[in-house]
Design a protein around this motif. Structure first.
Motif, short mmCIF file in Angstrom:
data_model
loop_
_atom_site.label_atom_id
_atom_site.label_comp_id
_atom_site.label_asym_id
_atom_site.label_seq_id
_atom_site.Cartn_x
_atom_site.Cartn_y
_atom_site.Cartn_z
N THR A 53 0.85 -1.19 0.00
CA THR A 53 0.00 0.00 0.00
C THR A 53 0.89 1.24 0.00
O THR A 53 2.06 1.18 0.36
CB THR A 53 -0.92 0.04 1.24
N PHE A 54 0.31 2.35 -0.42
CA PHE A 54 1.03 3.61 -0.44
C PHE A 54 0.03 4.74 -0.27
O PHE A 54 -1.17 4.56 -0.49
CB PHE A 54 1.84 3.78 -1.72
N ASP A 65 -3.54 12.62 -2.94
CA ASP A 65 -4.74 13.17 -2.30
C ASP A 65 -4.94 12.62 -0.88
O ASP A 65 -5.99 12.74 -0.29
CB ASP A 65 -5.98 12.91 -3.14
N HIS A 66 -3.90 11.96 -0.36
CA HIS A 66 -3.85 11.41 1.01
C HIS A 66 -4.78 10.21 1.22
O HIS A 66 -5.04 9.84 2.36
CB HIS A 66 -4.14 12.49 2.06
N THR A 67 -5.24 9.59 0.14
CA THR A 67 -5.97 8.33 0.26
C THR A 67 -4.98 7.20 0.10
O THR A 67 -3.84 7.40 -0.33
CB THR A 67 -7.09 8.21 -0.79
N VAL A 68 -5.39 6.00 0.44
CA VAL A 68 -4.50 4.83 0.36
C VAL A 68 -4.68 4.15 -0.99
O VAL A 68 -5.80 3.88 -1.42
CB VAL A 68 -4.80 3.84 1.51
N GLY A 69 -3.57 3.90 -1.64
CA GLY A 69 -3.58 3.15 -2.89
C GLY A 69 -2.89 1.82 -2.67
O GLY A 69 -2.35 1.55 -1.60
N TYR A 70 -2.92 0.97 -3.68
CA TYR A 70 -2.27 -0.33 -3.55
C TYR A 70 -1.62 -0.73 -4.86
O TYR A 70 -2.00 -0.27 -5.94
CB TYR A 70 -3.28 -1.39 -3.12
N ARG A 71 -0.64 -1.58 -4.74
CA ARG A 71 0.01 -2.22 -5.88
C ARG A 71 0.04 -3.71 -5.60
O ARG A 71 0.26 -4.13 -4.46
CB ARG A 71 1.43 -1.72 -6.07
N VAL A 72 -0.15 -4.50 -6.63
CA VAL A 72 -0.10 -5.96 -6.50
C VAL A 72 0.85 -6.50 -7.55
O VAL A 72 0.68 -6.22 -8.74
CB VAL A 72 -1.49 -6.60 -6.70
N LEU A 89 4.63 -12.30 -14.91
CA LEU A 89 4.59 -11.32 -13.82
C LEU A 89 3.74 -10.14 -14.26
O LEU A 89 3.90 -9.65 -15.38
CB LEU A 89 6.00 -10.81 -13.50
N CYS A 90 2.85 -9.67 -13.40
CA CYS A 90 2.00 -8.52 -13.70
C CYS A 90 2.05 -7.57 -12.51
O CYS A 90 1.90 -8.00 -11.38
CB CYS A 90 0.55 -8.94 -13.92
N LEU A 91 2.22 -6.29 -12.79
CA LEU A 91 2.11 -5.28 -11.75
C LEU A 91 0.78 -4.57 -11.94
O LEU A 91 0.52 -4.00 -13.01
CB LEU A 91 3.25 -4.28 -11.80
N LEU A 92 -0.08 -4.65 -10.94
CA LEU A 92 -1.39 -4.03 -10.98
C LEU A 92 -1.41 -2.87 -10.00
O LEU A 92 -0.85 -2.97 -8.91
CB LEU A 92 -2.48 -5.04 -10.58
N GLN A 93 -2.04 -1.78 -10.40
CA GLN A 93 -2.18 -0.63 -9.51
C GLN A 93 -3.54 0.00 -9.78
O GLN A 93 -3.83 0.42 -10.90
CB GLN A 93 -1.07 0.38 -9.78
N GLN A 94 -4.38 0.06 -8.74
CA GLN A 94 -5.69 0.69 -8.83
C GLN A 94 -6.50 0.19 -10.03
O GLN A 94 -6.94 0.95 -10.86
CB GLN A 94 -5.54 2.21 -8.91
N LYS A 95 -6.65 -1.13 -10.17
CA LYS A 95 -7.44 -1.79 -11.23
C LYS A 95 -6.80 -1.73 -12.61
O LYS A 95 -7.40 -2.13 -13.58
CB LYS A 95 -8.85 -1.21 -11.34
#
Length: 99
Positions: free
Chosen positions: A33-34, A38-45, A54-60
């Motif tokens: 998470t990061f 805008d000070h909300t929490v995002g994520y990366r998978v 290998l896939c890097l996903l971020q916010q859908k």
């Protein structure tokens, strides 16, 4: 996403540009998470598929996808190539026998 502690599904999200079934399904996922601007929490998978993609996903979104065809190599055989002449051309393959 499944909780490792309880085994319960804690989050599900559809990623339109990624067809996991064609990759043999998901094998492992690493989630971070990061804090966004805008000070909300995002994520990366980082997702590892069964076929070693290998896939890097971020916010859908799929940020990048790398198909690792050589990721699961178990054996390598090295051999000398036939000699080249002064112009860099292989003279003959007739006498070439792999070791």
């Amino acid at each position: 996403i499944t909780s490792p502690a309880t085994g319960d599904e804690v989050h599900t999200e559809e990623v339109a540009a990624l067809d996991l079934d064609s990759l043999g399904g998901g094998q492992r996922a690493f989630v971070t998470t990061f804090t966004k601007k805008d000070h909300t929490v995002g994520y990366r998978v980082l997702l590892v598929a069964a076929d070693s993609t290998l896939c890097l996903l971020q916010q859908k979104e799929v940020v990048w996808k790398r198909e690792e065809a050589l990721a699961a190599v178990t054996t390598v055989q090295m051999m000398d190539l036939p000699p080249e002449n002064q112009h860099g051309v292989v003279e003959s393959m007739e006498d070439f026998v792999p070791a």
